[in-house]
Structures are given as structure tokens and as C-alpha cells.
Design a protein around this motif. Structure first.
Motif, short mmCIF file in Angstrom:
data_model
loop_
_atom_site.label_atom_id
_atom_site.label_comp_id
_atom_site.label_asym_id
_atom_site.label_seq_id
_atom_site.Cartn_x
_atom_site.Cartn_y
_atom_site.Cartn_z
N ILE A 592 0.89 -1.18 0.00
CA ILE A 592 0.00 0.00 0.00
C ILE A 592 0.92 1.22 0.00
CG2 ILE A 592 -1.87 1.25 1.16
CD1 ILE A 592 -2.59 -1.30 2.66
N ASP A 593 0.80 2.06 -1.01
CA ASP A 593 1.57 3.30 -1.04
C ASP A 593 0.66 4.46 -0.63
OD1 ASP A 593 3.98 2.13 -1.91
OD2 ASP A 593 3.21 2.04 -3.98
N GLY A 594 1.28 5.54 -0.23
CA GLY A 594 0.50 6.73 0.12
C GLY A 594 -0.39 6.50 1.34
N VAL A 595 0.14 5.80 2.32
CA VAL A 595 -0.66 5.47 3.51
C VAL A 595 -1.10 6.74 4.24
CG1 VAL A 595 -0.52 4.42 5.82
CG2 VAL A 595 0.37 3.18 3.83
N HIS A 596 -0.20 7.69 4.40
CA HIS A 596 -0.54 8.87 5.21
C HIS A 596 -1.66 9.68 4.58
CE1 HIS A 596 3.47 8.80 7.62
NE2 HIS A 596 2.71 7.74 7.80
N ALA A 597 -1.55 9.89 3.27
CA ALA A 597 -2.61 10.64 2.58
C ALA A 597 -3.91 9.84 2.65
CB ALA A 597 -2.22 10.89 1.14
N GLY A 598 -3.80 8.52 2.52
CA GLY A 598 -4.98 7.65 2.55
C GLY A 598 -5.69 7.67 3.89
N LEU A 599 -4.90 7.77 4.96
CA LEU A 599 -5.52 7.80 6.29
C LEU A 599 -6.43 9.02 6.42
CD1 LEU A 599 -2.53 6.81 8.65
CD2 LEU A 599 -4.56 5.44 8.13
N SER A 600 -6.03 10.12 5.77
CA SER A 600 -6.85 11.33 5.85
C SER A 600 -7.97 11.33 4.81
CB SER A 600 -5.99 12.58 5.64
OG SER A 600 -4.88 12.53 6.50
N SER A 601 -7.66 10.87 3.59
CA SER A 601 -8.69 10.96 2.53
C SER A 601 -9.71 9.83 2.63
CB SER A 601 -8.04 10.90 1.16
OG SER A 601 -7.53 9.57 0.94
N GLY A 602 -9.34 8.74 3.31
CA GLY A 602 -10.27 7.62 3.44
C GLY A 602 -10.17 6.63 2.28
N GLU A 603 -9.22 6.85 1.38
CA GLU A 603 -9.08 5.92 0.25
C GLU A 603 -7.64 5.45 0.12
OE1 GLU A 603 -10.51 8.00 -3.17
OE2 GLU A 603 -12.50 8.22 -2.26
N MET A 604 -7.47 4.16 -0.11
CA MET A 604 -6.13 3.62 -0.37
C MET A 604 -6.28 2.55 -1.43
SD MET A 604 -4.44 2.93 3.35
CE MET A 604 -4.66 4.07 4.68
N THR A 605 -5.15 2.19 -2.04
CA THR A 605 -5.20 1.09 -3.00
C THR A 605 -4.24 0.01 -2.54
OG1 THR A 605 -5.68 2.62 -4.76
CG2 THR A 605 -4.91 0.45 -5.43
N LEU A 606 -4.75 -1.20 -2.50
CA LEU A 606 -3.91 -2.34 -2.12
C LEU A 606 -3.41 -2.97 -3.42
CD1 LEU A 606 -3.13 -4.33 0.27
CD2 LEU A 606 -5.15 -5.61 -0.39
N PHE A 607 -2.11 -3.05 -3.54
CA PHE A 607 -1.54 -3.65 -4.76
C PHE A 607 -1.06 -5.05 -4.41
CE2 PHE A 607 2.29 -4.05 -7.63
CZ PHE A 607 1.53 -4.45 -8.73
N ASP A 608 -1.59 -6.03 -5.12
CA ASP A 608 -1.15 -7.41 -4.89
C ASP A 608 -0.02 -7.70 -5.88
OD1 ASP A 608 -0.80 -10.16 -4.86
OD2 ASP A 608 -2.88 -10.54 -4.29
N GLU A 609 1.21 -7.66 -5.36
CA GLU A 609 2.38 -7.83 -6.24
C GLU A 609 2.42 -9.24 -6.83
OE1 GLU A 609 5.66 -6.79 -3.69
OE2 GLU A 609 5.44 -4.65 -4.13
#
Ligand code: MIC
Ligand code: SF4
Length: 645
Positions: A592-609
Motif C-alpha cells: 500500500i503506497d501513500g498510507v498517510h494521505a490515505g488515512l486522511s482521505s479515506g481511500e487507499m489502493t492495495l496492490f497485490d504484487e
């Protein structure tokens, strides 16, 4: 617009937010309770917050879960809790004095007050008109220090009771009926208010049975009005001055209204392994029973015990059944003894256990292998009894007696006439087993006594902006905290020893989990719906933290467990599309990249490598929760920003 009972109490205790449902609120907490199995952690947390005296109106530390003292560990924990309580201004209910919820109802519950307790059945207090929440130990520690309790303003559900219960149909059957209708997920995000003309026929202990099992609905809490029945109960406890009337406004607005006709209910039974697996008792007629256990915070009041004794009087239990009875408190036990009811129980063949949780938390009385156990408790999760392949059913005390006498599941209505049970006008009051704290000016002189079993708290792990971790475990729906961090006689003495406990994490589902998680270094767990239901034990978050778990991705979470994960610094993340659950496999490498921004925006993307899938996640954290996660948990956050705790 009129207000519900809960809204009235919330309004009077609001520190932040407003009554808008779904918004974030912070509440002033009047009372706290802890029990021993969660208490050691809660008090270690309180100590490390640097607070010198509790700031609540009343805080009580109970010892009720593990009273066996089968080694020094448990006895040391009791001594630690007793000494912390004395020093910090907390009342201490000694081992043997009773189960926290039963004793709190009897001796401390006050209508209209707020209570949080480090036990998921704290809503038992709703039976007396308290707004009572189960919470993790850290939230309780913060409240003891005068901090607010942060929750999402719940929706309001009203359950109207009509008519009157018939003989052999009980408050337990009302709870089971609510579970049948709503399921173990049906109460999530809601406060259940019980109303209708039928409530007037229910005593406070019967109401408390119902609010107790609101925990099994996943409800934030449950509450009854405070009325003349409440006044009579408080008067019998010699505490009439604590009475205040409480009712909802006639134009109060509810998100959902359910009606239950008490007069048509029949005896019900919850089948293995979920409390909502409910069918009529009559449909299981003739099933052989090996064990019957009566007690727990759900059904251990004097009223329940007197009914049990009356039904057992002059009879002998079936030779194939082993029967245990644990009265809920010393008050109940003393009164049973005085009126001769205890003798009736013993004469019939019951084994009377200490006034404590006992078999409910797997502290002894585990069933034989493959055994059938009928229990008046609130939870029948797989393995919780201590016997993995046991079949545990949940029933009323009347139904439990019927099975104990006949050796098989029996509709209690076949026992003949229900003996008349009269409740005394005054209970026997003796608070000598509740030790008051040292006066503030003497607190310095009290030494906190620690034993070698009290180990260091796991180190905080702040959430980094990019997370790479292995999917170390994939589980299904309705995973309970008993799956994540089992309890029972072998493990409970180690509740203040996270490294030791970690060996048993998820052992019910996968015995290799702990080793694999440790080897992975950083891990993610994937779960189905209602992940973390059941108990409030924060160990189900602290132990995974110790094993390197950084996030749990699930279809949905139980309220208390999600709060505990955040408090431990682990991210509870939900699938934006539940069907993406299928795309992930155990062993996949995730990022998961951009965790800090995601914690505030409420959206994250989980990448399955491993598979290349990109999975959108949603997470609606408040600013405070996002900060707690960035700091690596509530303790680290409280130390860094004491004024914002
Ligand atoms: C339970 O009933 O599961 C417990 C044991 O009371 C727990 C608390 C604990 O695990 O210590 C609860 O309900 O919160
Ligand atoms: Fe104790 Fe059982 Fe009640 Fe939990 S549910 S507090 S273990 S009696």
C-alpha cells in the motif's frame, strides 16, 4: 424533534460533536470498570500515561475471570491490580465477590450515567438505564485519566415488547429472539433501546440479561428506560437515592423499529457455534446432553438462581449429566444460602462453583470430547469452552435445568407447573469484599506490587507512508476475538505477557500462524464480514501487533475490535468492493503506497504484487484516529499530544 433515551444521556455528556447520527462524538465518562483479564493491561497503560489519580466519579477494578491462581502468574496479577487500585483511587472488588457486571449492577449502577468497561458485556448496565459501553483497556485507561470516549454517533434501533412472558419463557429467550431476527451483525453501529408496555413486567436483572446479550448483536450498547421497576431494584439494594426516571420522548426518531410479542415467544436455543443460530428448544428434543452450566454475567442473578433451585428442589439430576452452577455475586450466593436454595441445588447433584466467570471463559468445566454442553451463557464460539470439538448450546436457566434432570434437550414447559419464586424486598448488603482506595493524601505511600509475569508492552510501530507486507492469514466471516486470541485456563494467566500469548494467536484457525507471522516481519490479515466480533480484549490487537501485523483488510469490522486495532496502531481497512476479497490469497506479497494521505482521505489502493490486482480500500478514519495510527497507537499518541487524548 424528540430524543431517544440514549440521545438524552449522550447530550448531557457530549464533549465534542453533536447528535447527528454517523458523526464523531466524544463523551465524558462518569464511571469505569475493568476485570482482571483485561485489567492488568489497562492499568499498565494508565501508569504509563503518567496520571496520578483517576478523575472519574467511580472506577472499579473487578477480579472475576481468572480466579484459579493455578500458578504465581495469576496471583501476582491480582496483587498488582489491587495495589494499583488502592493507589490510583479505584475501588477493588476482591476475587470471589462476583462477576463484574452483576456486582456493578447491584452496587454501583446509576441510571443516566455513562460507564465504559474493558469488557464487551459492560452494556449489562443498560438494564438499569446506564449508557454503558464495552471498550478496549486503553480507552478505559484514557477515561480513568479524565479523557473522553470517542465513538461514532450510533443509529437508533427500538425494540418494542408487547404482552407478557409465559411460564418457562424468559428474558434469555427474548435475547435469543432478537438474535434470531437481527443476527450477530444486526446491531452493528446502533444503540438498541428496549421499550413498549412489555418492559414493565421485566425486573432489572431480566432487563440486564437482555442488554448483556446486546453485545452478541454487535450493538454499540443497549438500554432500558429507568422506571418504577428500576426504583424498586435500587431500593432493594439500599440505593434508592441513585434513582432518576428516564424515558424516550414520544416523538423520538428511530432508524429501525422491531416488535416482539412476549406472549407468543417459546423457549429458544442457540446451536453451535454462533449465538444467532437460534431454533425452538422443542425442535431439538431428545438430543443427549453431557454437561449443563448455569451462571455467567447473562444469567446469574438471584432471580435466575431461585428459579433454578425451585425447579431442582427434591429432584436428582441425570447420572449422565455434569451440572455446574456459578452464582453471579457473593450477594446472590449469601442469599441462596440463607433461604436454603443452595441446599436444594447441592442436594440435586449440582457442583456449585465460585461466583466468577468460570466455565464461560473456559476456566475449567471444559466438556468431554465431542460433548454436548447446554449453557446459560452468552457465547458459544468454537473452542471457547476449552474443548475444540464440543457442541455448546445457549439456553435459559429453566431449559438448562430441564436438560440436567432429563439428560437430554427438553422443552422446559414439560417440567410441569413453574414454581412461584418471590423476590425479597431487600437484598443482603455486605460490601466488605469491595475495598475502597487509599485517600488521595496517602496515595504516595502505596507501593505498586509487580511480579515477573508482567512483561513489557509491545513497542509502538508508527505507520510508514508505504507498507509492504505478506498476506499472512486469510480468514472468513464472523471471526471472533476468541479465534484471534483465545482465552481459557491455560492461557488466561498470561494476559500481561504478550510474548507468551503470541504463541496461541489464531491457533484455533491455524496453528502455524504465529510462527509464519513472526517470520514475515510485516504482515497483513485478510478477513470477511464482522471481523473481530465478541470480546473487548485488546490482546486480540496487541498480540498481532507484536507479531508484526500492520493492517487488517476485511469486509467489515466489529466496533470494539476496530477501535482496539487503531489504539494498537494497526490499520483496520475495508474493501471498497466486498467481492475483491476473492482476489487475494494467503502468501501474496501486498503493498500500500501513500498510507498517510490515505488515512486522511479515506481511500487507499492495495496492490497485490503476486497477482497484479489493484484493490480499492476504504477507511473512514477521524483526524484523531489517523494521527493515532501515524504515531503507532493511542499510547504513543497520548504521550506525544496529551492535550488531545
Ligand atoms: C468474554 O466474555 O469474552 C470476556 C472474557 O469477558 C471478554 C473480555 C476478555 O477477553 O478478557 C469480553 O467479553 O470482553
Ligand atoms: Fe465473564 Fe463470561 Fe460474562 Fe465474559 S461473558 S464477563 S467471561 S461471565
Amino acid at each position: 424533534m424528540g430524543l431517544t433515551i440514549a440521545e438524552k444521556i449522550i447530550k448531557a455528556h457530549l464533549v465534542e460533536g453533536d447528535l447527528t447520527r454517523g458523526g464523531d462524538i466524544a463523551l465524558r465518562i462518569d464511571q469505569t470498570l475493568t476485570q482482571d483479564a483485561t485489567g492488568t493491561m489497562a492499568y499498565l497503560e494508565l501508569e504509563s500515561m503518567g496520571i496520578d489519580r483517576v478523575r472519574t466519579e467511580r472506577s472499579v477494578a473487578y477480579i472475576a475471570h481468572n480466579t484459579l491462581q493455578s500458578g504465581f502468574e495469576n496471583a501476582d496479577d491480582h496483587r498488582y491490580i489491587q495495589s494499583v487500585a488502592e493507589k490510583y483511587g479505584i475501588y477493588f472488588s476482591r476475587p470471589g465477590n462476583g462477576i463484574c457486571h452483576q456486582v456493578h449492577l447491584e452496587r454501583f449502577g446509576v441510571p443516566g450515567k455513562t460507564l465504559i468497561g474493558s469488557d464487551s458485556h459492560t452494556p449489562t448496565g443498560g438494564g438499569i438505564g446506564m449508557l454503558a459501553f464495552g471498550a478496549g483497556g486503553m480507552d478505559v485507561a484514557v477515561a480513568m485519566g479524565g479523557g473522553a470516549y470517542h465513538i461514532t454517533m450510533p443509529k437508533m434501533t427500538k425494540i418494542n415488547l408487547h404482552g407478557k412472558l409465559r411460564d418457562f419463557v424468559t428474558a434469555k429467550d427474548v435475547s435469543l429472539e432478537a438474535l434470531r431476527i437481527l443476527s450477530v451483525k444486526g446491531g452493528v453501529g446502533s444503540i438498541v433501546e428496549w421499550g413498549g408496555e412489555g418492559v414493565a413486567c421485566l425486573s432489572v436483572p431480566e432487563r440486564a440479561t437482555i442488554t448483556n446479550m446486546g453485545a452478541e448483536l454487535g450493538a454499540t450498547t443497549s438500554i432500558f428506560p429507568s422506571d418504577e421497576v428500576t426504583r424498586a431494584f435500587l431500593a432493594a439494594e439500599g440505593r434508592e437515592e441513585a434513582y432518576t426516571p428516564l424515558a424516550s420522548d414520544p416523538d423520538a426518531v428511530y432508524d429501525r423499529v422491531i416488535d416482539i410479542d412476549l406472549s407468543t415467544l417459546e423457549p429458544l436455543i442457540a446451536c453451535p457455534h454462533m449465538p444467532d443460530n437460534v431454533v425452538p428448544v422443542s425442535s431439538l428434543k431428545g438430543t443427549k446432553v453431557d454437561q449443563v452450566c448455569i451462571g455467567s454475567c447473562t444469567n446469574s442473578s438471584l432471580f435466575d438462581m431461585l428459579k433454578v433451585a425451585a425447579l431442582l428442589r427434591g429432584k436428582t439430576i441425570s447420572p449422565r449429566v455434569s451440572l455446574s452452577i456459578s452464582p453471579g455475586s457473593k450477594q446472590v450466593l449469601a442469599m441462596l444460602s440463607e433461604c436454603g436454595a443452595l441446599t436444594d441445588m447441592l442436594a440435586a447433584g449440582a457442583r456449585v462453583l465460585e461466583c466468577a466467570c468460570g466455565p464461560c471463559i473456559g476456566m475449567g468445566f471444559s466438556p468431554n470430547s465431542g460433548g454436548v454442553s447446554l449453557r446459560t451463557f452468552n457465547r458459544n464460539f468454537e473452542g471457547r469452552s476449552g474443548t475444540k470439538d464440543a457442541k455448546v448450546y445457549l439456553v435459559s436457566p429453566e431449559c438448562a435445568v430441564a436438560a440436567a434432570l432429563t439428560g437430554e434437550i427438553t422443552d422446559p414447559r414439560l417440567l410441569g407447573d413453574m414454581p412461584k419464586v418471590t423476590m425479597p424486598e431487600k437484598f443482603r448488603i455486605d460490601d466488605r469484599a469491595i475495598l475502597p482506595p487509599a485517600p488521595a493524601e496517602k496515595a504516595d505511600e502505596v507501593e505498586v506490587l509487580r511480579g515477573p509475569n508482567i512483561k513489557k508492552f509491545p513497542d509502538a510501530r508508527p505507520q510508514q507512508d508505504s507498507l509492504s507486507a505478506e498476506l499472512v492469514l486469510k480468514v472468513g466471516d464472523n471471526i471472533t476475538t476468541d479465534h484471534i486470541m483465545p482465552a481459557g485456563a491455560k492461557i488466561l494467566p498470561y494476559r500481561s505477557n504478550i510474548p507468551y500469548l503470541s504463541k496461541f494467536c489464531f491457533a484455533v484457525c491455524d496453528e502455524t500462524f504465529a510462527e509464519r507471522a513472526r517470520a514475515a516481519g510485516e504482515g497483513i490479515i485478510v478477513g470477511g464480514g464482522n471481523y473481530g466480533q465478541g470480546s473487548s480484549r485488546e490482546h486480540a490487537a496487541l498480540v498481532p501487533l507484536y507479531l508484526g501485523i500492520r493492517a487488517v483488510v476485511a469486509k467489515s469490522f466489529s466496533r470494539i475490535h476496530a477501535a482496539n486495532l487503531i489504539n494498537a496502531g494497526i490499520m483496520p481497512l475495508t474493501f471498497a468492493n466486498a467481492e475483491d476479497y476473492e482476489k487475494l490469497s494467503q502468501g501474496d506479497k501486498l503493498r500500500i503506497d501513500g498510507v498517510h494521505a490515505g488515512l486522511s482521505s479515506g481511500e487507499m489502493t492495495l496492490f497485490d504484487e503476486t497477482s497484479g490486482a489493484r484493490i480499492p480500500l476504504s477507511c473512514s478514519f477521524t483526524e484523531r484516529q489517523a494521527d493515532i495510527l501515524k504515531y503507532g497507537g493511542l499510547l504513543a499518541y497520548t504521550k506525544a499530544c496529551p492535550d488531545r487524548a
